[in-house]
Design an enzyme around this catalytic site. Structure first.
Site, PDB file in Angstrom:
ATOM      1  N   CYS A   1      -9.627  -8.192   4.382  1.00  0.00           N
ATOM      2  CA  CYS A   1      -8.722  -7.842   3.288  1.00  0.00           C
ATOM      3  C   CYS A   1      -7.247  -7.981   3.629  1.00  0.00           C
ATOM      4  CB  CYS A   1      -9.015  -6.434   2.765  1.00  0.00           C
ATOM      5  SG  CYS A   1      -9.143  -5.116   3.982  1.00  0.00           S
ATOM      6  N   ARG A   2      -6.890  -7.870   4.898  1.00  0.00           N
ATOM      7  CA  ARG A   2      -5.470  -7.886   5.254  1.00  0.00           C
ATOM      8  C   ARG A   2      -4.868  -9.266   5.008  1.00  0.00           C
ATOM      9  NH1 ARG A   2      -1.670  -5.075   7.919  1.00  0.00           N
ATOM     10  NH2 ARG A   2      -0.152  -6.245   9.103  1.00  0.00           N
TER      11      ARG A   2
ATOM     12  N   HIS B   1      -6.290  -1.363   7.128  1.00  0.00           N
ATOM     13  CA  HIS B   1      -6.551  -1.769   8.509  1.00  0.00           C
ATOM     14  C   HIS B   1      -5.291  -2.209   9.245  1.00  0.00           C
ATOM     15  CE1 HIS B   1     -10.270  -2.639   6.134  1.00  0.00           C
ATOM     16  NE2 HIS B   1     -10.711  -1.779   7.044  1.00  0.00           N
TER      17      HIS B   1
ATOM     18  N   CYS C   1      -5.162  -2.669   1.821  1.00  0.00           N
ATOM     19  CA  CYS C   1      -5.860  -2.843   3.088  1.00  0.00           C
ATOM     20  C   CYS C   1      -5.381  -1.737   4.016  1.00  0.00           C
ATOM     21  CB  CYS C   1      -5.552  -4.207   3.691  1.00  0.00           C
ATOM     22  SG  CYS C   1      -6.159  -4.355   5.394  1.00  0.00           S
TER      23      CYS C   1
ATOM     24  N   GLN D   1      -1.457  -1.924   4.013  1.00  0.00           N
ATOM     25  CA  GLN D   1      -0.962  -0.583   4.349  1.00  0.00           C
ATOM     26  C   GLN D   1      -1.478  -0.176   5.720  1.00  0.00           C
ATOM     27  OE1 GLN D   1       1.317   1.283   2.710  1.00  0.00           O
ATOM     28  NE2 GLN D   1       1.578  -0.458   1.325  1.00  0.00           N
TER      29      GLN D   1
ATOM     30  N   ASP E   1       2.490  -7.984  -4.707  1.00  0.00           N
ATOM     31  CA  ASP E   1       2.569  -7.237  -3.468  1.00  0.00           C
ATOM     32  C   ASP E   1       3.372  -5.979  -3.807  1.00  0.00           C
ATOM     33  OD1 ASP E   1       2.636  -6.619  -0.650  1.00  0.00           O
ATOM     34  OD2 ASP E   1       4.659  -7.468  -0.585  1.00  0.00           O
TER      35      ASP E   1
ATOM     36  N   ASP F   1       5.372  -3.413  -1.214  1.00  0.00           N
ATOM     37  CA  ASP F   1       6.592  -3.187  -0.444  1.00  0.00           C
ATOM     38  C   ASP F   1       7.451  -4.447  -0.400  1.00  0.00           C
ATOM     39  OD1 ASP F   1       5.585  -0.639   0.031  1.00  0.00           O
ATOM     40  OD2 ASP F   1       4.730  -1.204   1.971  1.00  0.00           O
TER      41      ASP F   1
ATOM     42  N   ASP G   1       6.793 -11.146  -0.967  1.00  0.00           N
ATOM     43  CA  ASP G   1       8.054 -11.378  -0.267  1.00  0.00           C
ATOM     44  C   ASP G   1       7.847 -11.887   1.153  1.00  0.00           C
ATOM     45  OD1 ASP G   1       7.035  -8.883   0.661  1.00  0.00           O
ATOM     46  OD2 ASP G   1       9.049  -8.233   1.234  1.00  0.00           O
TER      47      ASP G   1
ATOM     48  N   ASP H   1      11.075  -1.538   7.917  1.00  0.00           N
ATOM     49  CA  ASP H   1      10.369  -1.912   9.143  1.00  0.00           C
ATOM     50  C   ASP H   1       9.766  -0.689   9.821  1.00  0.00           C
ATOM     51  OD1 ASP H   1      10.866  -4.636   8.843  1.00  0.00           O
ATOM     52  OD2 ASP H   1      12.731  -4.566   9.998  1.00  0.00           O
TER      53      ASP H   1
ATOM     54  N   ASP I   1      11.386  -1.938   1.058  1.00  0.00           N
ATOM     55  CA  ASP I   1      10.539  -1.983   2.247  1.00  0.00           C
ATOM     56  C   ASP I   1      11.306  -1.403   3.428  1.00  0.00           C
ATOM     57  OD1 ASP I   1       8.384  -2.506   3.873  1.00  0.00           O
ATOM     58  OD2 ASP I   1       8.494  -4.685   3.701  1.00  0.00           O
TER      59      ASP I   1
END
Length: 175
Positions: free
Chosen positions: A99-100, A91, A89, A52, A7, A9, A126, A17, A15
């Site tokens: 894909c998500r 979306h 992804c 994303q 992965d 982020d 994560d 929020d 990362d």
């Protein structure tokens, strides 16, 4: 072929929020770039699968995302390594795509690209959605405590999940 999927982020970079919306906000976690380079030099193919949804939300254009990934590639190359396929992804969470994460579409794409079965391949993330995506394709879920990892660990993880402090520790275990 030794394939490892990451992965992005919270695993490779810090990362937020509020989303990572610019190249200046894309900051590698200490040791992560070096870990990718070390893995690459040790014969591992390192690919990335990243949600994303900031694209769908209009927070940044695809050109900015491409610049972040180009920068990551440059940093890994400066350490003598190579980064493999990066899939994302674009979306939003309510678009119903395949894909998500936790859906396995991006992992399937990576497996097909490399013509490599995903059974047992380590997928390092994560979040619970990362772990669930790994399980959906028979990959080995690996949780790092960076990013949302500590929070994810506190909520419980699937049986058999491997847990490491960070990506550098994952690299050390594999090499």
């Amino acid at each position: 072929m030794k394939l490892l999927i990451l992965d992005r982020d919270g695993v490779i970079n810090f990362d937020s929020d509020a989303y990572i919306k610019s190249l200046s906000e894309w900051i590698p976690i200490p040791g992560s770039v070096e870990a990718i380079a070390r893995l690459s030099k040790a014969g591992w193919t390192v690919a990335v699968a990243t949600n994303q949804s900031g694209l769908a939300r209009g927070y940044y254009p695809v050109e900015t995302l491409d610049a972040m990934h180009a920068h990551l590639r440059e940093l890994v190359a400066e350490e003598g390594g190579t980064l493999g396929l990066v899939v994302y992804c674009p979306h939003g969470p309510d678009e119903g795509c395949a894909c998500r994460k936790p859906k396995p579409g991006m992992l399937v794409t990576i497996g097909e690209h490399y013509r490599h079965p995903l059974e047992g391949v380590w997928f390092v993330g994560d979040s619970r959605s990362d772990l669930d995506a790994a399980l959906a394709v028979g990959a080995q879920p690996v949780l790092v405590k960076t990013g949302k990892g500590e929070r994810t660990l506190g909520k419980g993880v699937p049986a058999g999940t491997l847990i490491y402090d960070d990506l550098a520790c994952v690299a050390q275990a594999l090499i």
